[in-house]
Design a protein around this motif. Structure first.
Motif, PDB file in Angstrom:
ATOM      1  N   ASN A 173       9.089  -0.575  11.862  1.00  0.00           N
ATOM      2  CA  ASN A 173       8.677   0.819  11.750  1.00  0.00           C
ATOM      3  C   ASN A 173       9.886   1.738  11.810  1.00  0.00           C
ATOM      4  O   ASN A 173      11.015   1.297  12.091  1.00  0.00           O
ATOM      5  N   ALA A 174       9.649   3.008  11.563  1.00  0.00           N
ATOM      6  CA  ALA A 174      10.727   3.995  11.530  1.00  0.00           C
ATOM      7  C   ALA A 174      11.372   4.173  12.904  1.00  0.00           C
ATOM      8  O   ALA A 174      12.574   4.441  12.999  1.00  0.00           O
ATOM      9  N   ASN A 175      10.589   4.020  13.952  1.00  0.00           N
ATOM     10  CA  ASN A 175      11.108   4.228  15.299  1.00  0.00           C
ATOM     11  C   ASN A 175      12.204   3.224  15.649  1.00  0.00           C
ATOM     12  O   ASN A 175      13.163   3.551  16.367  1.00  0.00           O
ATOM     13  N   GLU A 176      12.102   2.001  15.145  1.00  0.00           N
ATOM     14  CA  GLU A 176      13.158   1.013  15.393  1.00  0.00           C
ATOM     15  C   GLU A 176      14.473   1.467  14.765  1.00  0.00           C
ATOM     16  O   GLU A 176      15.539   1.323  15.366  1.00  0.00           O
ATOM     17  N   VAL A 177      14.409   1.989  13.555  1.00  0.00           N
ATOM     18  CA  VAL A 177      15.624   2.464  12.887  1.00  0.00           C
ATOM     19  C   VAL A 177      16.210   3.653  13.636  1.00  0.00           C
ATOM     20  O   VAL A 177      17.432   3.768  13.777  1.00  0.00           O
ATOM     21  N   PHE A 222       8.633   5.766   5.529  1.00  0.00           N
ATOM     22  CA  PHE A 222       9.454   4.601   5.872  1.00  0.00           C
ATOM     23  C   PHE A 222       8.894   3.336   5.249  1.00  0.00           C
ATOM     24  O   PHE A 222       9.637   2.511   4.698  1.00  0.00           O
ATOM     25  N   GLN A 223       7.578   3.153   5.357  1.00  0.00           N
ATOM     26  CA  GLN A 223       6.977   1.940   4.816  1.00  0.00           C
ATOM     27  C   GLN A 223       7.153   1.874   3.294  1.00  0.00           C
ATOM     28  O   GLN A 223       7.350   0.797   2.731  1.00  0.00           O
ATOM     29  N   ARG A 224       7.114   3.016   2.635  1.00  0.00           N
ATOM     30  CA  ARG A 224       7.381   3.071   1.193  1.00  0.00           C
ATOM     31  C   ARG A 224       8.808   2.621   0.888  1.00  0.00           C
ATOM     32  O   ARG A 224       9.045   1.771   0.030  1.00  0.00           O
ATOM     33  N   VAL A 225       9.758   3.225   1.602  1.00  0.00           N
ATOM     34  CA  VAL A 225      11.168   2.921   1.350  1.00  0.00           C
ATOM     35  C   VAL A 225      11.488   1.481   1.701  1.00  0.00           C
ATOM     36  O   VAL A 225      12.234   0.803   0.978  1.00  0.00           O
ATOM     37  N   ARG A 226      10.938   1.003   2.789  1.00  0.00           N
ATOM     38  CA  ARG A 226      11.187  -0.387   3.191  1.00  0.00           C
ATOM     39  C   ARG A 226      10.709  -1.341   2.105  1.00  0.00           C
ATOM     40  O   ARG A 226      11.419  -2.281   1.713  1.00  0.00           O
ATOM     41  N   ALA A 227       9.484  -1.126   1.598  1.00  0.00           N
ATOM     42  CA  ALA A 227       8.946  -1.994   0.548  1.00  0.00           C
ATOM     43  C   ALA A 227       9.770  -1.863  -0.731  1.00  0.00           C
ATOM     44  O   ALA A 227      10.031  -2.856  -1.420  1.00  0.00           O
ATOM     45  N   SER A 243      -3.183  -8.776  -4.832  1.00  0.00           N
ATOM     46  CA  SER A 243      -4.412  -8.315  -4.176  1.00  0.00           C
ATOM     47  C   SER A 243      -4.168  -7.139  -3.238  1.00  0.00           C
ATOM     48  O   SER A 243      -5.101  -6.421  -2.873  1.00  0.00           O
ATOM     49  N   ASN A 244      -2.910  -6.927  -2.847  1.00  0.00           N
ATOM     50  CA  ASN A 244      -2.554  -5.819  -1.953  1.00  0.00           C
ATOM     51  C   ASN A 244      -2.306  -4.591  -2.814  1.00  0.00           C
ATOM     52  O   ASN A 244      -1.310  -4.501  -3.526  1.00  0.00           O
ATOM     53  N   ARG A 245      -3.196  -3.616  -2.742  1.00  0.00           N
ATOM     54  CA  ARG A 245      -3.102  -2.428  -3.580  1.00  0.00           C
ATOM     55  C   ARG A 245      -2.563  -1.212  -2.816  1.00  0.00           C
ATOM     56  O   ARG A 245      -2.687  -0.073  -3.273  1.00  0.00           O
ATOM     57  N   SER A 246      -1.932  -1.450  -1.687  1.00  0.00           N
ATOM     58  CA  SER A 246      -1.347  -0.333  -0.936  1.00  0.00           C
ATOM     59  C   SER A 246      -0.162   0.235  -1.706  1.00  0.00           C
ATOM     60  O   SER A 246       0.393  -0.405  -2.608  1.00  0.00           O
ATOM     61  N   VAL A 247       0.242   1.442  -1.331  1.00  0.00           N
ATOM     62  CA  VAL A 247       1.392   2.078  -1.983  1.00  0.00           C
ATOM     63  C   VAL A 247       2.660   1.246  -1.789  1.00  0.00           C
ATOM     64  O   VAL A 247       3.367   0.967  -2.764  1.00  0.00           O
ATOM     65  N   PRO A 248       2.987   0.825  -0.568  1.00  0.00           N
ATOM     66  CA  PRO A 248       4.205   0.019  -0.409  1.00  0.00           C
ATOM     67  C   PRO A 248       4.174  -1.264  -1.244  1.00  0.00           C
ATOM     68  O   PRO A 248       5.198  -1.649  -1.828  1.00  0.00           O
ATOM     69  N   ALA A 249       3.020  -1.931  -1.311  1.00  0.00           N
ATOM     70  CA  ALA A 249       2.938  -3.198  -2.043  1.00  0.00           C
ATOM     71  C   ALA A 249       3.174  -2.979  -3.534  1.00  0.00           C
ATOM     72  O   ALA A 249       3.927  -3.720  -4.182  1.00  0.00           O
ATOM     73  N   ARG A 250       2.551  -1.959  -4.092  1.00  0.00           N
ATOM     74  CA  ARG A 250       2.749  -1.697  -5.525  1.00  0.00           C
ATOM     75  C   ARG A 250       4.188  -1.273  -5.808  1.00  0.00           C
ATOM     76  O   ARG A 250       4.760  -1.633  -6.844  1.00  0.00           O
ATOM     77  N   TYR A 251       4.763  -0.530  -4.892  1.00  0.00           N
ATOM     78  CA  TYR A 251       6.156  -0.093  -5.038  1.00  0.00           C
ATOM     79  C   TYR A 251       7.088  -1.309  -5.076  1.00  0.00           C
ATOM     80  O   TYR A 251       7.961  -1.424  -5.943  1.00  0.00           O
ATOM     81  N   ALA A 252       6.895  -2.222  -4.131  1.00  0.00           N
ATOM     82  CA  ALA A 252       7.740  -3.426  -4.067  1.00  0.00           C
ATOM     83  C   ALA A 252       7.578  -4.271  -5.324  1.00  0.00           C
ATOM     84  O   ALA A 252       8.563  -4.757  -5.900  1.00  0.00           O
ATOM     85  N   ARG A 253       6.339  -4.456  -5.767  1.00  0.00           N
ATOM     86  CA  ARG A 253       6.112  -5.282  -6.955  1.00  0.00           C
ATOM     87  C   ARG A 253       6.719  -4.648  -8.199  1.00  0.00           C
ATOM     88  O   ARG A 253       7.245  -5.347  -9.076  1.00  0.00           O
ATOM     89  N   ALA A 254       6.660  -3.317  -8.296  1.00  0.00           N
ATOM     90  CA  ALA A 254       7.238  -2.643  -9.463  1.00  0.00           C
ATOM     91  C   ALA A 254       8.716  -2.959  -9.586  1.00  0.00           C
ATOM     92  O   ALA A 254       9.211  -3.269 -10.680  1.00  0.00           O
ATOM     93  N   TYR A 255       9.420  -2.919  -8.471  1.00  0.00           N
ATOM     94  CA  TYR A 255      10.858  -3.213  -8.507  1.00  0.00           C
ATOM     95  C   TYR A 255      11.105  -4.690  -8.778  1.00  0.00           C
ATOM     96  O   TYR A 255      12.035  -5.057  -9.507  1.00  0.00           O
ATOM     97  N   ALA A 256      10.277  -5.554  -8.196  1.00  0.00           N
ATOM     98  CA  ALA A 256      10.461  -6.984  -8.428  1.00  0.00           C
ATOM     99  C   ALA A 256      10.219  -7.328  -9.890  1.00  0.00           C
ATOM    100  O   ALA A 256      10.972  -8.113 -10.494  1.00  0.00           O
ATOM    101  N   TYR A 257       9.182  -6.771 -10.479  1.00  0.00           N
ATOM    102  CA  TYR A 257       8.904  -7.023 -11.902  1.00  0.00           C
ATOM    103  C   TYR A 257      10.029  -6.479 -12.782  1.00  0.00           C
ATOM    104  O   TYR A 257      10.434  -7.116 -13.764  1.00  0.00           O
ATOM    105  N   HIS A 258      10.526  -5.303 -12.425  1.00  0.00           N
ATOM    106  CA  HIS A 258      11.598  -4.706 -13.230  1.00  0.00           C
ATOM    107  C   HIS A 258      12.857  -5.559 -13.176  1.00  0.00           C
ATOM    108  O   HIS A 258      13.520  -5.774 -14.204  1.00  0.00           O
TER     109      HIS A 258
END
Length: 470
Positions: free
Chosen positions: A98-102, A253-258, A277-292
């Motif tokens: 989480n952001a608090n750890e950073v 933070f969760q967006r940026v981390r993903a 199957s994970n349709r959260s914002v962070p999950a889609r964000y991470a997959r977009a970069y991985a696919y790219h």
């Protein structure tokens, strides 16, 4: 050479090697910054600045003077290396829950800055070096007197004592930074839960790596269990102990981390961590970069466009779509979304630099004037971006403005620590620019700095080529 002569020369070698050992240990924190790649991303930098701002203010520093720099390195680490710059490894961000750890890590590193620990590190080096030199002199004297074994034993004992002195000095600084970080978290009204969680994470990692936890005297840092014991009471008695992180900040933070995981991690692992199957914002964000990254532009665009449908006009989603289109060979299609991204985030020069790049990549001369305007604003707001200078140099070259193309190239090489290339370009720029103008003065500054660096490098190379004893 006689046996005695070889023994005396051996003592000299011990002196050189041990002094270099301690000096190298003292500057270990500064070395990674030059050796590792800096990761630049507008959304990530905006988040890190917002995470750090209350802590910087609590430390009595000015937010505009402190930089948080992200390095591409899988290790869980952070450090300072002089000045008011905190370096974070990408591995730290991707492993944080989480952001608090950073924030806990940043608070600790600010403690090093306010304590002047990089400057004071020289004190520890001098103390250790003094012990080593004394033991070497005594050992050499014993060897010269015929007591070879006793002399070598004295040298070895001196080395051990010097190292112990330096490690003790380093642990004192780390404890000081821990206490200062706790103070800054308290002043900022930020919970210390993240700080303790981070130390526990380090302890678990060391356990998995079989790093001994029973000898704190052989470490540069205190044992993590000791640090937790020392800080836990302070944090638990703090009014902010149960205060949660702002939900909007945590979501960012969760967006940026993903996003970072998608960019730096193995694509297969990314898709395992964030399945379709994970349709959260962070999950889609991470997959977009991985696919790219794996050259699947259709899948990457589908994920990015789904994010934009949920949050229309988000500048960072617009930026991602434009990046995918541009790097997939469709710069003309990228212009619309990148132009809007710049409009939605006018204070983000990294996005502007990408837009300028897309304008140039169209190879349409009609776009060059806009590209020059956008890129000039980008480098005015962030003149430490070599990529933006490179693109601006292309525009000047296409326009036939050779002096300013050379100046932009000199800026780029200066930023990438290539003085041998910065110097001739700066000199070429000076020859074509009007004397005394701001551009001419800037070229002169680069030339002077580059020339001095080239001369230092030459002297250093000559010194390295000399053999000891010559």
């Amino acid at each position: 050479m006689t046996e005695a002569g070889r023994t005396k020369r051996g003592a000299g070698w011990w002196l050189v090697r041990l002094v270099m050992l301690v000096a190298a240990t003292g500057f270990a924190f500064a070395r990674p910054a030059a050796a590792q790649s800096v990761l630049r991303d507008a959304e990530t930098e905006a988040l890190l600045n917002d995470l750090a701002r209350p802590l910087i203010q609590a430390a009595g520093l000015q937010p505009g003077n402190v930089r948080i720099v992200l390095l591409y390195d899988r290790d869980i680490n952070a450090f300072v290396a002089g000045g008011q710059i905190v370096y974070l490894h990408s591995g730290l961000l991707t492993s944080a829950e989480n952001a608090n750890e950073v924030q806990g890590v940043i608070a600790h590193e600010l403690g090093h800055i306010t304590g002047g620990h990089i400057i004071r590190m020289q004190e520890g080096v001098r103390q250790a070096t003094g012990i080593m030199i004394l033991s070497l002199l005594l050992g050499a004297a014993a060897i010269a007197a015929g007591a070879g074994e006793a002399g070598m034993a004295a040298m070895a004992a001196g080395q051990q004592a010097a190292l112990g002195t330096f490690l003790s000095f380093s642990r004192v600084q780390e404890n000081s930074a821990d206490q200062a970080g706790a103070t800054y978290l308290t002043r900022a009204g930020i919970s210390g839960r993240g700080s303790l969680a981070f130390f526990r994470r380090l302890a678990n990692l060391e356990f998995r790596l079989n790093i001994p936890q029973d000898n704190g005297y052989a470490r540069t840092h205190p044992l993590n269990a000791e640090r937790i014991d020392r800080l836990q009471g302070t944090y638990e008695n703090d009014p902010a102990w149960n205060r949660p992180t702002d939900p909007a900040l945590e979501a960012r933070f969760q967006r940026v981390r993903a996003k970072l995981v998608g960019y730096v991690d193995n694509p297969q692992r990314v898709l395992s961590l964030y399945p379709a199957s994970n349709r959260s914002v962070p999950a889609r964000y991470a997959r977009a970069y991985a696919y790219h990254r794996t050259a699947h532009p259709d899948e990457a665009l589908a994920e990015a466009q789904s994010l934009l449908r949920d949050q229309p006009h988000d500048p960072y989603f617009l930026e991602l779509i434009g990046q995918i289109q541009l790097e997939s060979g469709h710069p003309q299609e990228a212009l619309t979304v990148l132009r809007e991204a710049v409009q939605r985030a006018p204070d983000q020069p990294l996005i502007a630099a990408l837009f300028g790049h897309a304008l140039i990549a169209t190879e349409d001369p009609a776009n060059f004037a806009e590209a020059k305007r956008v890129l000039r604003v980008a480098v005015q707001r962030d003149n430490s971006n070599p990529f933006a200078w490179y693109q601006l140099g292309i525009v000047y070259d296409r326009e036939g403005d050779r002096p300013r193309a050379a100046l932009a190239t000199a800026e780029r090489y200066s930023l990438t620590n290539q003085p041998q290339l910065a110097l001739p370009n700066a000199e070429q720029a000076m020859m074509g620019l009007q004397v005394g103008t701001p551009d001419w003065l800037r070229a002169q500054d680069i030339a002077m700095t580059a020339r001095a660096a080239v001369q230092r490098n030459r002297r250093s190379n000559r010194d390295q080529q000399r053999q000891p004893g010559q």
